[in-house]
Motif scaffolding. Sequence first.
Motif, short mmCIF file in Angstrom:
data_model
loop_
_atom_site.label_atom_id
_atom_site.label_comp_id
_atom_site.label_asym_id
_atom_site.label_seq_id
_atom_site.Cartn_x
_atom_site.Cartn_y
_atom_site.Cartn_z
N ARG A 26 0.85 -1.20 0.00
CA ARG A 26 0.00 0.00 0.00
C ARG A 26 0.89 1.25 0.00
N PRO A 27 0.63 2.19 -0.90
CA PRO A 27 1.45 3.41 -0.94
C PRO A 27 0.98 4.46 0.06
N ASN A 28 1.77 5.47 0.25
CA ASN A 28 1.34 6.65 0.99
C ASN A 28 0.12 7.24 0.29
N SER A 71 -1.63 9.30 -9.28
CA SER A 71 -0.24 9.58 -9.67
C SER A 71 0.20 8.78 -10.89
N HIS A 72 -0.32 7.56 -11.05
CA HIS A 72 -0.06 6.69 -12.22
C HIS A 72 -0.95 5.47 -12.11
N TRP A 73 -0.90 4.59 -13.11
CA TRP A 73 -1.91 3.53 -13.22
C TRP A 73 -1.70 2.32 -12.34
N TRP A 75 -1.55 -0.78 -9.86
CA TRP A 75 -2.68 -1.28 -9.07
C TRP A 75 -2.71 -0.72 -7.65
N ASP A 76 -1.53 -0.59 -7.04
CA ASP A 76 -1.51 -0.20 -5.62
C ASP A 76 -1.99 1.25 -5.43
N HIS A 77 -2.04 2.03 -6.52
CA HIS A 77 -2.47 3.43 -6.44
C HIS A 77 -3.88 3.65 -6.97
N THR A 78 -4.48 2.60 -7.57
CA THR A 78 -5.73 2.81 -8.31
C THR A 78 -6.87 1.83 -8.02
N GLN A 187 5.26 10.49 -5.57
CA GLN A 187 4.89 9.06 -5.46
C GLN A 187 6.00 8.20 -6.06
N ASP A 188 5.66 7.24 -6.95
CA ASP A 188 6.69 6.30 -7.42
C ASP A 188 7.54 6.85 -8.57
N ALA A 189 7.19 8.04 -9.07
CA ALA A 189 7.71 8.49 -10.37
C ALA A 189 9.23 8.49 -10.49
N GLY A 223 6.23 7.54 -2.78
CA GLY A 223 5.12 6.59 -2.73
C GLY A 223 5.25 5.53 -1.65
N HIS A 224 6.47 5.04 -1.45
CA HIS A 224 6.63 3.90 -0.53
C HIS A 224 7.80 4.13 0.42
N ALA A 225 7.96 5.35 0.86
CA ALA A 225 9.03 5.69 1.81
C ALA A 225 8.67 7.02 2.45
#
Length: 243
Positions: A26-28, A71-73, A75-78, A187-189, A223-225
């Motif tokens: 799960r992301p922020n 932020s992008h497609w 799965w964990d973000h959408t 996020q993850d970008a 995203g994950h930190a």
Amino acid sequence: MKQEESGLIRFSERLYVLPYEEETDRPNLYYIKGDRYSAAVDAGNSEKHVKKFYRALQESGFRLPDYTFLSHWHWDHTFGLHVIHGVSYSSKLTQDKLKEVMKWEWNEEAMRKREETGEDIPFCNKHIRIEYPDLKEITVTGTDKIISERVSFDLGGIVIDLIPRDSTHSRDSLFVYLPSEKALIVQDADCEDFYHGSVYDQEKLNDMIAFFESLDYEYHFLGHAMPESKKEALERLYQCKNE
Ligand SMILES: [Zn+2]
Ligand SMILES: [Zn+2]
């Protein structure tokens, strides 16, 4: 920075986060609190994730988001999108990709096949199985509206800029810039592209570094930190350049 009883972490009067969880990837989830409207960055990876986020917002006495920006497609973000409150926005490329993912079947055989063709990756499927013990619960939907160029949203007391552009992680990134908080939600970008060899594309990396350098901000939200300073982020990215 302070963790509230609700589980949200407060970065400023205007910016909060429900922190990432490694086990289920799960992301922020970020929450931007305006005087008239509020916004969320990302929809979470499931209905359960969205409910956890909204419970924390309500316990803090905050309104549910009027806008949710993807932020992008990935799965964990959408995958929580079908149960969000308010209106959702994404880049055109995110919307296109979600339309494709909406057609995916969710069973072991279909997931294995997608790994073979490279459509999806084992890292995602591994975490999807943990978040969804019953794969039939997966529901994918698209966003309500498209952001095709840089645009500002006035939430009342805070203005945010949405910036769709390419990144090293995926083609469809949407950056959320909060000039008054000196914050950029990345996020993850700025990670590698896990779907294409997990190495940094040097051209995209240089382009993204130049983009970060062009913006006036201090805090780089991931995203994950936990967040970094802009300086730390740039130092980390410079180390990813080929000698
Ligand atoms: Zn992610
Ligand atoms: Zn991602």
